[in-house]
Write an enzyme that holds these catalytic residues in place. Structure first.
Site: not given
Ligand code: NI
Length: 507
Positions: A321, A461
């Site tokens: 993400d 991430h």
């Protein structure tokens, strides 16, 4: 501000520990989170985070550096993105400006510690408005929320690449008189923009009322357009050679009227902007043409993992993400080497900056998901804003990568019921969260990610260096456990997913 950092950090850490302690138990997702809450605000500054980072001529020349503090929508958190380029003078200045914003956040969180119910959300993202041989222009939006709603403010950074320095307002005009003349013309243009928006407003009971408000607004317009640097900190030009001034909320009108981006009439540009700037800009206005995208390799058939036919093997999906970021190309290299496909939940604003990275994702067989335009908390924004966040990201990804993202994931996993129906595609949650934004330790992140069971959706991430460093270990561990690492398309292959429904694993 800077010398208080250590003190502020101490207060902030205490505040966060106190607020965790007071949290109601029974929220299972929070418990693991609370254990090391003091880690959330580690005192790493941007200069340290970026010290060993360099781009060379073969890299995409503007990339995104994103830094976060906290990732829990119920607590104060910050996301800051700024451009990372091959020019150290640019990196240094943008990093320092961003550091100031982070320091403001820390100071405000410390102040809030008295009334620990309030949560702050600080957001900073940017667009590349112009990139030529002579200049490069970034337009930032900073959004802050102290509850519901965000206040946005914009500012522009213009860099002179030939003289290697930032272009100030004083550099843009021959003298103070020219700046005054420019401001006076912008006052007229801004006034007209406000008047038009007022005319279209349906908030007035009578024309008389409308007229009264208009008269009352005059002094605000006057003050907000005076020839002072602060009023024109969001003056910028774009690839089409158009110039604009963005006036922040409250700068020239009431807050409810929002921000105004007012085009500068071309004759005003010609008359008042420094002729040297215009000459150099005119000379280099062609780079307008999109930059050549390096030859992309065709997807390699041979790179398919050997275990591919073994459809009975347990599957795990890795999802990344908040990118693309300056670390994403490295992650793509690793995945390619290992023959592993993943899913990227990208931010529209960052995707628009790192177009080559986006193209690589598609070319190399990864899935792309929509993770909003600039990572606002969907529980706090209006339905219109939510629709815009999703729509703009679809457009950008469609343009740069040639496909509409097939999945959506809410920033922080936060939403209200009225936002679900806007998504119009399956919504993805996760079943394994390594808290990689908190534990900046590759071994620990690898260990947590490797705990994934069959059909897990693993959250990570691609904005943290340590997360990227963890991935080779994660792939090794999961393969050793007999898992096949797949995209979300593969994880859900053969199933019909419902739009607007949240899936947190492939079970
Ligand atoms: Ni996110």
């Amino acid at each position: 501000m800077k010398r208080y950092n250590t003190l502020l950090f101490g207060v902030l850490a205490l505040f966060l520990m106190a607020s965790c302690g007071s949290r109601q138990s029974g929220d299972s997702s929070a418990s693991a989170d609370s254990l090391a809450s003091a880690d959330v605000v580690e005192v790493t500054d941007l200069a340290t985070l970026t010290e060993d980072l360099t781009l060379d001529d073969t890299d995409e020349d503007v990339q995104v550096f994103t830094m976060k503090i906290g990732n829990d929508p119920e607590r104060s958190h910050l996301t800051v993105s700024f451009p990372f380029t091959k020019y150290e003078f640019i990196n240094e200045r943008e990093r320092n400006l961003s550091q100031q914003f982070i320091d403001e956040f820390r100071a405000e969180v410390a102040q809030l510690s008295q009334e620990s119910t309030a949560t702050l959300d600080y957001n900073q993202h940017f667009e590349v408005k112009y990139r030529g041989d002579s200049f490069i222009v970034f337009l930032y939006t900073r959004s802050t929320s102290r509850g519901n709603n965000y206040d946005d403010s914009s500012y522009a950074s213009i860099f002179d690449l030939e003289h290697r320095r930032v272009v100030s307002i004083a550099d843009l005009f021959v003298d103070e008189d020219a700046f005054e003349g420019f401001a006076s013309e912008m006052r007229a243009a801004a006034s007209e923009a406000v008047r038009l928006r007022l005319m279209q407003s349906k908030d007035f009971g009578s024309e008389h009322e409308r007229q009264t408000v208009w008269v009352e607004m005059q002094s605000g317009i006057e003050e907000g357009t005076l020839a002072v640097d602060a009023n024109y900190d969001a003056l910028f030009f774009d690839h089409e050679g158009n110039w604009y001034v963005t006036f922040d909320k409250y700068q020239i009108a009431s807050g409810s009227m929002g921000t105004f981006t007012v085009p500068v009439p071309s004759w005003v540009v010609r008359r008042y902007v420094h002729p040297d700037i215009l000459r150099r800009l005119g000379r280099s206005l062609e780079p307008d043409a999109p930059q050549e995208i390096a030859d992309l390799e065709k997807p390699e058939e041979a790179a398919r993992p050997l275990t591919d036919d073994d459809s009975s093997a347990s599957r795990v999906a890795l999802t990344f993400d908040d990118g693309p970021s300056v670390y994403t190309p490295r992650l793509l290299d690793i995945l390619k080497q290992e023959g592993v496909k993943a899913t990227f939940f990208v931010l529209g604003k960052s995707a628009a900056v790192q177009k080559q990275t986006m193209k690589r994702m598609v070319e190399e067989g990864h899935n792309i998901g929509n993770h909003s335009y600039d990572h606002k908390n969907f529980a706090k924004i209006s339905v219109e804003e939510a629709r815009r966040q999703i729509g703009r990201t679809d457009e950008i990804v469609g343009e740069v990568a040639g496909q509409r993202p097939s999945y959506f994931r809410f920033p922080y996993g936060a939403y209200t019921q009225d936002k679900l129906t806007l998504v119009n595609r399956p919504i993805m949650g996760w079943s394994v969260d390594p808290l990689d934004w908190k534990y900046k330790d590759a071994d620990r992140v690898a260990l947590e990610m490797s705990k994934a069971g069959p059909n897990a959706i693993v959250l990570a991430h691609d904005i943290h260096k340590t997360t990227i460093e963890a991935i080779p270990q994660v792939i090794r561990n999961l393969k050793a456990k007999g898992y096949r690492i797949v995209t979300l398309d593969e994880l859900f292959a053969g199933r019909t997913l419902k739009n607007n429904q949240v899936y947190s694993s492939g079970k």
